[in-house]
Scaffold this motif. Structure first.
Motif, PDB file in Angstrom:
ATOM      1  N   ARG A 177       5.303   4.909   7.050  1.00 62.63           N
ATOM      2  CA  ARG A 177       4.573   3.645   7.578  1.00 62.63           C
ATOM      3  C   ARG A 177       3.799   4.143   6.471  1.00 62.63           C
ATOM      4  O   ARG A 177       2.815   2.720   7.240  1.00 62.63           O
ATOM      5  CB  ARG A 177       4.960   3.650   9.046  1.00 62.63           C
ATOM      6  N   GLU A 178       2.415   4.690   7.104  1.00 66.58           N
ATOM      7  CA  GLU A 178       1.541   4.833   6.571  1.00 66.58           C
ATOM      8  C   GLU A 178       1.334   4.469   4.997  1.00 66.58           C
ATOM      9  O   GLU A 178      -0.073   3.802   4.174  1.00 66.58           O
ATOM     10  CB  GLU A 178       0.531   5.493   7.434  1.00 66.58           C
ATOM     11  N   ALA A 179       2.216   5.009   4.097  1.00 70.58           N
ATOM     12  CA  ALA A 179       1.844   4.785   2.841  1.00 70.58           C
ATOM     13  C   ALA A 179       0.910   3.438   2.610  1.00 70.58           C
ATOM     14  O   ALA A 179       1.641   2.129   2.895  1.00 70.58           O
ATOM     15  CB  ALA A 179       3.471   4.824   2.022  1.00 70.58           C
ATOM     16  N   PRO A 180       0.329   3.081   1.063  1.00 73.55           N
ATOM     17  CA  PRO A 180       0.195   2.254   0.922  1.00 73.55           C
ATOM     18  C   PRO A 180       1.415   0.891   0.421  1.00 73.55           C
ATOM     19  O   PRO A 180       2.483   1.232   0.500  1.00 73.55           O
ATOM     20  CB  PRO A 180      -0.320   2.277  -0.647  1.00 73.55           C
ATOM     21  N   GLN A 181       1.897   0.009   0.107  1.00 75.00           N
ATOM     22  CA  GLN A 181       2.475  -1.699   0.339  1.00 75.00           C
ATOM     23  C   GLN A 181       1.740  -2.043  -0.958  1.00 75.00           C
ATOM     24  O   GLN A 181       0.844  -2.391  -0.879  1.00 75.00           O
ATOM     25  CB  GLN A 181       2.890  -2.174   1.712  1.00 75.00           C
ATOM     26  N   GLY A 182       2.746  -2.355  -1.139  1.00 77.51           N
ATOM     27  CA  GLY A 182       2.436  -3.906  -2.594  1.00 77.51           C
ATOM     28  C   GLY A 182       2.071  -3.317  -3.630  1.00 77.51           C
ATOM     29  O   GLY A 182       2.219  -1.893  -3.932  1.00 77.51           O
ATOM     30  N   ALA A 183       0.733  -4.140  -4.504  1.00 71.39           N
ATOM     31  CA  ALA A 183       1.056  -4.106  -5.599  1.00 71.39           C
ATOM     32  C   ALA A 183      -0.745  -3.084  -5.763  1.00 71.39           C
ATOM     33  O   ALA A 183      -0.248  -3.005  -4.741  1.00 71.39           O
ATOM     34  CB  ALA A 183       0.936  -5.531  -6.529  1.00 71.39           C
ATOM     35  N   SER A 184       0.056  -1.843  -6.842  1.00 70.36           N
ATOM     36  CA  SER A 184      -1.549  -1.103  -6.520  1.00 70.36           C
ATOM     37  C   SER A 184      -2.438  -1.851  -7.687  1.00 70.36           C
ATOM     38  O   SER A 184      -2.631  -2.781  -8.536  1.00 70.36           O
ATOM     39  CB  SER A 184      -1.123   0.435  -7.598  1.00 70.36           C
ATOM     40  N   LEU A 185      -3.443  -1.332  -7.213  1.00 68.13           N
ATOM     41  CA  LEU A 185      -4.463  -1.674  -7.809  1.00 68.13           C
ATOM     42  C   LEU A 185      -5.322  -1.245  -8.728  1.00 68.13           C
ATOM     43  O   LEU A 185      -5.232  -0.114  -9.091  1.00 68.13           O
ATOM     44  CB  LEU A 185      -6.447  -2.168  -6.552  1.00 68.13           C
ATOM     45  N   GLU A 186      -6.229  -2.228  -9.934  1.00 66.19           N
ATOM     46  CA  GLU A 186      -6.179  -1.244 -11.273  1.00 66.19           C
ATOM     47  C   GLU A 186      -7.302  -0.875 -10.797  1.00 66.19           C
ATOM     48  O   GLU A 186      -8.422   0.040 -11.310  1.00 66.19           O
ATOM     49  CB  GLU A 186      -6.508  -2.344 -12.627  1.00 66.19           C
ATOM     50  N   SER A 187      -8.767  -1.105  -9.693  1.00 66.48           N
ATOM     51  CA  SER A 187      -9.584  -0.417  -9.881  1.00 66.48           C
ATOM     52  C   SER A 187      -9.738   0.124  -8.056  1.00 66.48           C
ATOM     53  O   SER A 187      -9.546  -1.016  -6.769  1.00 66.48           O
ATOM     54  CB  SER A 187     -11.515  -1.437 -10.278  1.00 66.48           C
TER      55      SER A 187
ATOM     56  N   ALA B  56       2.955   6.189  -9.621  1.00 62.56           N
ATOM     57  CA  ALA B  56       3.177   7.437  -9.421  1.00 62.56           C
ATOM     58  C   ALA B  56       2.936   7.430  -7.735  1.00 62.56           C
ATOM     59  O   ALA B  56       3.471   7.634  -6.753  1.00 62.56           O
ATOM     60  CB  ALA B  56       2.706   8.483  -9.361  1.00 62.56           C
ATOM     61  N   VAL B  57       2.384   5.863  -7.077  1.00 62.10           N
ATOM     62  CA  VAL B  57       2.002   5.905  -5.700  1.00 62.10           C
ATOM     63  C   VAL B  57       1.988   4.315  -5.736  1.00 62.10           C
ATOM     64  O   VAL B  57       0.542   3.698  -6.083  1.00 62.10           O
ATOM     65  CB  VAL B  57       0.858   6.088  -5.262  1.00 62.10           C
ATOM     66  N   PRO B  58       2.992   3.703  -5.530  1.00 63.86           N
ATOM     67  CA  PRO B  58       2.616   2.405  -5.356  1.00 63.86           C
ATOM     68  C   PRO B  58       2.104   1.631  -4.258  1.00 63.86           C
ATOM     69  O   PRO B  58       1.860   2.218  -3.216  1.00 63.86           O
ATOM     70  CB  PRO B  58       4.194   1.803  -5.261  1.00 63.86           C
ATOM     71  N   GLY B  59       0.951   0.501  -4.797  1.00 58.41           N
ATOM     72  CA  GLY B  59       0.373   0.214  -3.566  1.00 58.41           C
ATOM     73  C   GLY B  59      -1.265   0.842  -3.261  1.00 58.41           C
ATOM     74  O   GLY B  59      -1.941   1.042  -2.372  1.00 58.41           O
ATOM     75  N   VAL B  60      -1.335   1.907  -4.577  1.00 63.62           N
ATOM     76  CA  VAL B  60      -2.672   2.627  -4.175  1.00 63.62           C
ATOM     77  C   VAL B  60      -4.009   1.653  -4.544  1.00 63.62           C
ATOM     78  O   VAL B  60      -3.788   0.828  -5.073  1.00 63.62           O
ATOM     79  CB  VAL B  60      -2.434   3.893  -5.025  1.00 63.62           C
TER      80      VAL B  60
END
Length: 72
Positions: free
Chosen positions: A28-38, A53-57
């Motif tokens: 539930r607490e994991a990042p969601q959505g697209a990862s940021l490039e920066s 490796a970490v979607p939504g990072v």
């Protein structure tokens, strides 16, 4: 095998339940959505391998570590 006041298997069921609850909380607490490039904190580029490796990072590794250590 557990002995004492609990029935066979109850201790293992409690352990399994605690582990499953912890995993659910992390999901539930994991990042969601697209990862940021920066990184949203420092602006440094987040390496592609980390983004995959970490979607939504949202943070680079140093900022993530500082946040987890309570420094941010």
């Amino acid at each position: 095998m557990a002995v004492g006041w609990s029935k066979d298997g109850e201790v293992q069921q409690q352990i399994d339940s605690a582990v499953e609850e912890a995993l659910d909380r992390l999901r539930r607490e994991a990042p969601q959505g697209a990862s940021l490039e920066s990184c949203e904190l420092c602006g440094q580029e987040i390496p592609r391998a980390r983004r995959e490796a970490v979607p939504g990072v949202r943070l680079c590794v140093p900022c993530q570590a500082a946040q987890e250590d309570g420094l941010l």
